[in-house]
Design an enzyme around this catalytic site. Structure first.
Site: not given
Length: 305
Positions: A163-165
């Site tokens: 996941f990106d943040g």
């Protein structure tokens, strides 16, 4: 007694994400619905090639073999009509995928049925459906379609999700500061708010659901799902992200604070079976090595505007 879909993790998947339907989609776009329907019926017994999300879906379904209670349900969410869907179900049967439920809307919007099926994650190649799902506060991604990567065709023993943040796990408030005021103000804001948890983004609840499944295997030798945070944040902005996840009481197995370094090599090394990012520039680059999906901004929440 009716089967309760609030218990398992529910994944809604479009037929074009599960199978390689790019040729068929081109027929639909160029020649129209009638030509597409005719082609699908004529090729009803031709098994479709695997799509970019195939191995991920199969791996999630395999989790059901590890516990007595079903952990995952996968539901076909398609704008196909019942007449054109037989090829899809013939392919599901040929690959021995444990998928028995579907919503076939004959071109109508998918979104109203996502909540009806208690969907935790929706993957589709059709951007409009995904955008509407995100507007409804559901975890959803526009998956880049096509066939699986050659090095992902082996049996998946551990699902790896990256996941990106900001604007994916977390809300877009910090990203908005970066877009409008620059890196220096972004860093200053994140240092000042290091002890204030970031608001939840569109994939926060999905991560919590994954963490629950992981907890069921905490006493086993190998947990069947592994997660990673792959973000452009770097020190000192990393502290707020870590403390936020701690506050949510969720598990992230690996974290990469890249500070602008390309994510592609890291994702390849991690062996992601799916990567979620809010910026298409990142997902397009990553899709060359791992399956990737773009998470659109909710309507009126584009941090660049």
């Amino acid at each position: 007694m009716a089967y309760d879909l609030t218990e398992p993790l529910v994944i809604g998947i479009s037929s074009r994400a599960l199978f390689d339907l790019e040729k068929e989609n081109e027929i639909f776009l160029v020649k129209g619905v009638a030509a597409y329907e005719k082609y699908q019926i004529e090729h009803e017994n031709d098994i479709l090639q695997k799509g970019s999300a195939f191995q991920l879906v199969k791996a999630f379904l395999n989790l059901n073999k590890l516990q007595e209670k079903r952990l995952v349900e996968v539901i076909i969410m398609s704008r196909n009509n019942p007449n054109t869907s037989l090829r899809i179900f013939n392919s599901i049967q040929d690959y021995e995928l444990d998928i028995t439920r579907a919503a076939l809307t004959s071109g109508a919007e998918i979104t109203p049925y996502l909540k009806a099926f208690k969907t935790d994650l929706f993957l589709s190649a059709f951007a409009d459906d995904v955008k509407q799902a995100v507007n409804d506060k559901l975890a959803a991604g526009i998956i880049l379609p096509g066939r699986p990567h050659t090095d992902r065709r082996m049996e998946v023993k551990q699902i790896r999700i990256a996941f990106d943040g900001d604007a994916v796990l977390f809300a877009s408030e910090a990203e908005r500061i970066y877009q409008h005021k620059g890196m220096e103000e972004f860093m200053k804001n994140e240092q000042n708010k290091a002890n204030i948890p970031l608001p939840k983004g569109p994939f926060a609840n999905f991560l919590t659901a994954i963490a629950h499944i992981q907890s069921l295997f905490k006493d086993t030798e190998e947990v069947p799902i592994r997660t990673a945070l792959v973000t452009s944040r770097n020190a000192p902005a990393h502290e707020r992200a870590i403390k936020t996840l701690r506050e949510w009481n969720v598990r992230i197995d690996e974290a990469f604070f890249l500070g602008g370094i390309s994510k592609t090599d890291i994702l390849s090394a991690f062996g992601a079976h799916i990567f979620f990012d809010d910026q298409r520039i990142h997902t397009e680059a990553a899709s060359k090595v791992v399956p990737s999906a773009t998470v659109p901004y909710p309507e009126g929440d584009d941090p660049s505007k």
